[in-house]
Design an enzyme around this catalytic site. Structure first.
Site, PDB file in Angstrom:
ATOM      1  N   HIS B 138       0.712  -1.249   0.125  1.00  0.00           N
ATOM      2  CA  HIS B 138      -0.044   0.022  -0.061  1.00  0.00           C
ATOM      3  C   HIS B 138       0.934   1.277  -0.132  1.00  0.00           C
ATOM      4  O   HIS B 138       1.997   1.280   0.596  1.00  0.00           O
ATOM      5  CB  HIS B 138      -0.922   0.037   1.351  1.00  0.00           C
ATOM      6  CG  HIS B 138      -2.007   0.998   1.468  1.00  0.00           C
ATOM      7  ND1 HIS B 138      -1.646   2.296   1.886  1.00  0.00           N
ATOM      8  CD2 HIS B 138      -3.245   0.962   1.330  1.00  0.00           C
ATOM      9  CE1 HIS B 138      -2.867   2.953   1.934  1.00  0.00           C
ATOM     10  NE2 HIS B 138      -3.790   2.378   1.626  1.00  0.00           N
ATOM     11  N   ASP B 215       3.085  -4.356   8.102  1.00  0.00           N
ATOM     12  CA  ASP B 215       1.873  -3.577   7.891  1.00  0.00           C
ATOM     13  C   ASP B 215       0.376  -4.494   7.996  1.00  0.00           C
ATOM     14  O   ASP B 215       0.317  -5.497   7.243  1.00  0.00           O
ATOM     15  CB  ASP B 215       1.639  -3.058   6.582  1.00  0.00           C
ATOM     16  CG  ASP B 215       0.297  -2.353   5.964  1.00  0.00           C
ATOM     17  OD1 ASP B 215      -0.462  -2.538   6.777  1.00  0.00           O
ATOM     18  OD2 ASP B 215       0.458  -1.587   5.063  1.00  0.00           O
ATOM     19  N   GLN B 218      -4.819  -5.119   6.947  1.00  0.00           N
ATOM     20  CA  GLN B 218      -5.906  -5.815   6.273  1.00  0.00           C
ATOM     21  C   GLN B 218      -5.737  -7.426   7.149  1.00  0.00           C
ATOM     22  O   GLN B 218      -6.491  -8.105   6.954  1.00  0.00           O
ATOM     23  CB  GLN B 218      -5.462  -6.330   5.043  1.00  0.00           C
ATOM     24  CG  GLN B 218      -5.558  -5.066   3.958  1.00  0.00           C
ATOM     25  CD  GLN B 218      -7.055  -4.435   3.954  1.00  0.00           C
ATOM     26  OE1 GLN B 218      -7.916  -5.234   4.345  1.00  0.00           O
ATOM     27  NE2 GLN B 218      -7.278  -3.193   4.016  1.00  0.00           N
ATOM     28  N   LYS B 241     -10.437  -0.330  10.614  1.00  0.00           N
ATOM     29  CA  LYS B 241     -10.757  -1.543   9.710  1.00  0.00           C
ATOM     30  C   LYS B 241     -10.641  -2.702  10.545  1.00  0.00           C
ATOM     31  O   LYS B 241     -10.934  -4.016   9.947  1.00  0.00           O
ATOM     32  CB  LYS B 241      -9.257  -1.759   8.819  1.00  0.00           C
ATOM     33  CG  LYS B 241      -9.013  -0.541   7.853  1.00  0.00           C
ATOM     34  CD  LYS B 241      -7.818  -1.022   7.087  1.00  0.00           C
ATOM     35  CE  LYS B 241      -7.268   0.176   6.324  1.00  0.00           C
ATOM     36  NZ  LYS B 241      -8.045   0.616   5.049  1.00  0.00           N
ATOM     37  N   CYS B 379      -4.786   2.637  -3.706  1.00  0.00           N
ATOM     38  CA  CYS B 379      -3.509   2.975  -3.124  1.00  0.00           C
ATOM     39  C   CYS B 379      -2.381   2.137  -3.505  1.00  0.00           C
ATOM     40  O   CYS B 379      -1.564   1.883  -2.374  1.00  0.00           O
ATOM     41  CB  CYS B 379      -3.536   3.479  -1.609  1.00  0.00           C
ATOM     42  SG  CYS B 379      -4.704   4.795  -1.248  1.00  0.00           S
TER      43      CYS B 379
HETATM   44  C1  LIG Z   1      -2.599  -2.865   3.715  1.00  0.00           C
HETATM   45  C2  LIG Z   1      -2.718  -1.565   4.118  1.00  0.00           C
HETATM   46  N1  LIG Z   1      -1.714  -0.768   4.500  1.00  0.00           N
HETATM   47  C3  LIG Z   1      -2.007   0.521   5.113  1.00  0.00           C
HETATM   48  C4  LIG Z   1      -3.152   1.033   4.912  1.00  0.00           C
HETATM   49  C5  LIG Z   1      -3.450   2.627   5.517  1.00  0.00           C
HETATM   50  O1  LIG Z   1      -4.416   2.390   6.404  1.00  0.00           O
HETATM   51  P1  LIG Z   1      -4.872   3.786   7.035  1.00  0.00           P
HETATM   52  O2  LIG Z   1      -5.483   4.797   6.092  1.00  0.00           O
HETATM   53  O3  LIG Z   1      -5.929   3.628   7.952  1.00  0.00           O
HETATM   54  O4  LIG Z   1      -3.629   4.389   7.842  1.00  0.00           O
HETATM   55  C6  LIG Z   1      -4.528   0.336   4.490  1.00  0.00           C
HETATM   56  C7  LIG Z   1      -5.679   0.810   4.268  1.00  0.00           C
HETATM   57  O5  LIG Z   1      -6.048   1.545   3.300  1.00  0.00           O
HETATM   58  C8  LIG Z   1      -3.996  -0.844   3.698  1.00  0.00           C
HETATM   59  O6  LIG Z   1      -5.151  -1.934   3.086  1.00  0.00           O
END
Ligand SMILES: Cc1ncc(COP(=O)(O)O)c(C=O)c1O
Ligand SMILES: Cc1ncc(COP(=O)(O)O)c(C=O)c1O
Lengths: 150, 421, 421, 150
Positions: B138, B215, B218, B241, B379
């Site tokens: 991401h 990370d 998910q 999430k 993203c």
């Molecule tokens: C794999 C992954 N990493 C990071 C993020 C970023 O999370 P957040 O927008 O809650 O900071 C997301 C969600 O959009 C994600 O799916």
């Protein structure tokens, strides 16, 4: 379903499938890229501008049906128009897709553009419909090379 | 959950301790209607809905416990502090961290990774070093590393993927060298659904004494995470999430690493003493929590953890895998539909494209049927570039989704194809 | 507010359009009891309570509008995006900013100042430069500047105060020179209650082309703030101190400054395009809002602004000034009580000490009477050092406080003295 | 009021006003500073330790009534005690102020320390009552020079 049909009119589906004036214009004197980072739509507009008249206009790129059909119809409408005429069309089109249907839009005078009247019911798609137009405006006005609607 | 009620969501309801049909009623937002149709919510990878117990915990805080934390002797302040720190302990147990001081409250995954990249990466990385990430990250696990690498003159190395959307493990090993200062990997890909073999990859990195950040954005809503078992050095996730409120998330870090790191932001609550010439920083976790924290958010996250804790998470994971499989099978049967991301081990997410129809149009038409999916690049632009597509439509499930949701989506996809003839 | 009801909180109720007795019922937390006594909440400088309309806006979001923002075409996502961006426009109007893109959502004042210090300070400050702050700053407006100054080799210059707790203006002018890259000042001191003449000070700095950041944490709940009138370059505040939720706040910045600044955190939503070799950042305000924002928090802050907008804020300010004056008069009359901070222009806060009794003990005893005040250093250790005291007890008022609250506190202080004979 | 009186017992108020063994111990061989950043309490404990026996003990610093009285009473209790005895007193005291009153505490054996039984009803004040004791423990155990309770 009727809402959807008002958005995806036949003319839009047709221009999406068979975009007019699609491709690179080799002797363009204005080239601008338009980009919507939210959905990744990305188009390049090519203009051959002579004595304030749009002699040639083409576009290339990828995007959704609304943005692609809008770019395609735009090129068919603007070819041969003067810069002030093109700007007037921009205003008309902008009013059409942002105002509640019918209010400001004068269907008769809009020709093919009237097919985009349904967009105003889909606020999230307004940016799709106007991406090519915003790019065009950028190209007419300045030597900027990139425009983004976000 | 009532194990005797027979519901559509569970095929074998007689042996199940988890019933998605029943849990649905815990989530008020699932009963809204869209365009006159009942909401079919399949955008859980973007954010999940909140059970009533989480909403109630927030209301309760603001209505009867509201106060600032840490610095007050009065009753409300003690109460708020106690509840806030109790949430930290809940997160500790949820991740099976060794100590609650290893739990840093942040805004979300993105801030957690930025904290690690700036404070850890910014300290250990030197000109010529490298950071290893993967091709399916991401943006939140790419850009923070780019920023710090640019600053110090380090480089980003990218583990490639195959056409199924799986990381190439031999390439991974080849990328690691004595200049690799950290590996940052997604647990589950939000764009492809791939579950990465992070435990093995952490071991590979640790064999070379390289720390690993995971990370977990998910992963946390879909199964059990144990940071000691994984042996990861950092683990980041977002509350929103996993059925909790927005604006709060967690960076877990191993204590010795966190202790070695400089603070990230400066301000109140993160200092022992301040004078204009010298400032002494507070102990963990406060060193990394400058300013008034999102107190109600932490408490809401605690309530979400309580909620999850009452469910049999193995059953939830099984249920979700079935939904993903059913959807994959049904979409594969439709002519003109491609699944993007066909890893052997997948969870939660089904990304797809339809010939000749842009995902944005798919999303709009599905929405007319009350179906919420995400469309775009998620993203994860490098993933789109790899597959040579501008975007995908993505359906993502959570514990409250049912077989009916999947059937509705498949019918919706047919409808999309019909609109475009 | 009903202008005809005669309530204790307003001396001249017949001409008032604001009635603190009536607004109390808007705040559920004001009706809790502590140790069997009705809560007397005088810790508003730490955090304020929330009106029911704010709590309701949050509940409504999570129950019927919950979704992620900015990247979805489905109904809930559009709704959430629209509400989130509408809140930004509410903040814009609240501060009278020129454009809504000048409004950056952050966690709170602390993060806002850290953003400015890192992104602006970190870019313009060079070895040998200086940052001018004041002797009455909150740690949040000291430590972020120390961190960036330490990194680049710049120094911190401190505007001294007099015994009343007022900034010495001649000293301020003397500190400014061609190496001064930014001035960072609190609008109202949380430890002393001093209202600084920020508009004049901004003019002084601007005469030398030096930009000014104002820490508005203590100002926004107590009166009208107009960033164009002040002509400040940055203005930071926290939602939780102005009747809004925790975990959200604002950094206002002039557009040309924000545009010139590099991003602060990297991640989703703050980029135009990402590849592993090059990333293009999004336009304002998104460049500074990486990751999923605190959506419910922004919406709650919008509701708090709506709430304030319905009150006559000049009346509120007048009412609070009366309370501060009444409390000051009553405490001055008590033998052995000292007021710390006796500036001519004060708002919101009355800090005091009692001979021979440590503030911590004052706080504990007042709490037995249901009275909530803050005791300690108020994250302003340099102020305590200046006055040569370890800590103070601090009473701070908000629009819902009444004369009865002040009377209860004065009785409480007598009680404290009695316990210690 | 009765709660308050159980916290602010006469003996505590007395030791707060007239702390015993207050001041610098010039020939100390262990000196440690204890600090509670939440309220700013800050004490220095001075020990003269010989053959595992606390020959002399003094303290200096500032803080609330509870922390000051606790430090003062501690010095009177520990003078002349061996290190193991002092550690046993630490445990007793800790149990007294952290456990619901009476449960573990054996009033009779506690002497003057029993005055601190009321602290357990005020969780926010436990750190005040134990600050000097934690510092002492640090001083007995190691050559650390600073301890903080937070
Ligand atoms: C794999 C992954 N990493 C990071 C993020 C970023 O999370 P957040 O927008 O809650 O900071 C997301 C969600 O959009 C994600 O799916
Ligand atoms: C003057 C001042 N500045 C900054 C802050 C920090 O605000 P926050 O903790 O909400 O980030 C506060 C509040 O404690 C304050 O009073």
């Amino acid at each position: 379903m009727s809402d959807l049909r008002s958005l995806y009119q036949e003319i839009i589906l047709d221009h999406n499938k068979n975009p007019r004036n699609f491709g690179v214009l080799d002797d363009a004197n204005r080239v601008i890229e338009g980009y919507n980072p939210l959905c990744g739509d990305r188009y390049t507009i090519y203009l051959k501008l002579e004595d304030d008249v749009i002699q040639e206009i083409k576009f290339s790129g990828v995007g959704c049906a609304i943005s692609k059909a809008s770019a395609s119809v735009m090129t068919t409408v603007l070819k041969g128009k003067t810069v002030p005429e093109a700007e007037a069309w921009f205003e008309k089109f902008h009013a059409l897709v942002t105002h509640p249907s019918g209010e400001d839009a004068d269907g008769a005078s809009l020709g093919k553009l009237a097919a985009f009247a349904g967009v105003s019911e889909f606020p999230a798609r307004v940016k799709c419909a106007t991406l090519a137009w915003h790019s065009l405006k950028g190209a007419l006005r300045s030597s900027a090379t990139s425009v983004s609607t976000e | 959950m009532n194990s005797t009620t027979v519901k559509k969501g569970v095929r074998d309801a007689t042996v199940s301790r988890f019933d998605p049909g029943t849990v649905r009623s815990d989530f008020p937002a699932l009963s809204v209607t869209v365009k006159g149709k009942p909401l079919v919510y399949l955008d859980n990878a973007a954010t999940t809905h909140k059970p009533a117990s989480v909403i109630e915990a927030i209301t309760q805080f603001y209505s009867a416990e509201n106060s600032n934390v840490h610095r007050g002797v009065h009753h409300l302040s003690e109460l708020a502090t106690e509840k806030f720190e109790e949430s930290r302990r809940k997160v500790q147990r949820f991740l099976n961290a060794t100590e609650s001081s290893e739990i840093i409250f942040v805004r979300g995954t993105t801030e957690g990774i930025n904290l690690a990249a700036q404070s850890y990466g910014g300290t250990v990385l030197r000109n010529g070093d490298n950071v290893v990430i993967s091709a399916m990250e991401h943006h939140s696990n790419i850009v923070p590393w780019q920023i710090v690498c640019d600053r110090v003159g380090a480089s980003l190395r990218v583990i490639p993927i195959n056409r199924k959307g799986e990381l190439l493990q031999e390439e991974f090993e080849r990328l690691l060298d004595e200049r690799t200062k950290i590996v940052a990997l997604t647990h589950i890909s939000n764009a492809l659904g791939t579950v990465n073999p992070v435990q093995e990859m952490i071991r590979t990195a640790h064999d070379r004494k390289i720390p690993v950040l995971i990370d977990g954005a998910q992963a946390v809503a879909h199964g059990h995470v144990d940071v000691q078992e994984l042996d990861c050095d950092f683990y980041a996730f977002s509350s929103h999430k996993m059925f909790g409120p927005t604006g709060i998330g967690v960076l877990y870090g191993k204590k010795e690493l966190l202790e070695s790191m400089p603070p990230y932001q400066g301000g109140g609550d993160m200092i022992k003493s301040v004078s204009f010439s010298k400032t002494m920083y507070a102990d963990l976790p406060h060193k990394f929590e400058a300013g008034t924290p999102h107190i109600a958010g932490a408490i809401g996250l605690g309530a979400a953890i309580d909620y999850i804790g009452e469910l049999a998470m193995e059953e939830v994971a099984l249920h979700e895998r079935r939904l993903v499989q059913d959807l994959t099978d049904a979409l594969t049967d439709l002519p003109g539909v491609q699944i993007i991301g066909t890893a052997t081990n997948k969870a939660g997410v089904v990304s797809f494209t339809i010939d000749g129809i842009h995902p944005h149009d798919i999303g709009t038409i599905l929405n007319e049927d009350g179906i919420a999916v995400r469309t775009g690049q998620h993203c994860a632009q490098p993933v789109m570039d790899f597959f040579g597509i501008p975007a995908t439509a993505r359906a993502s499930v959570a514990l409250y989704n049912t077989t009916k949701d999947i059937q509705d989506l498949v019918a919706g996809v047919r409808h999309v194809q019909k609109v475009f003839h």
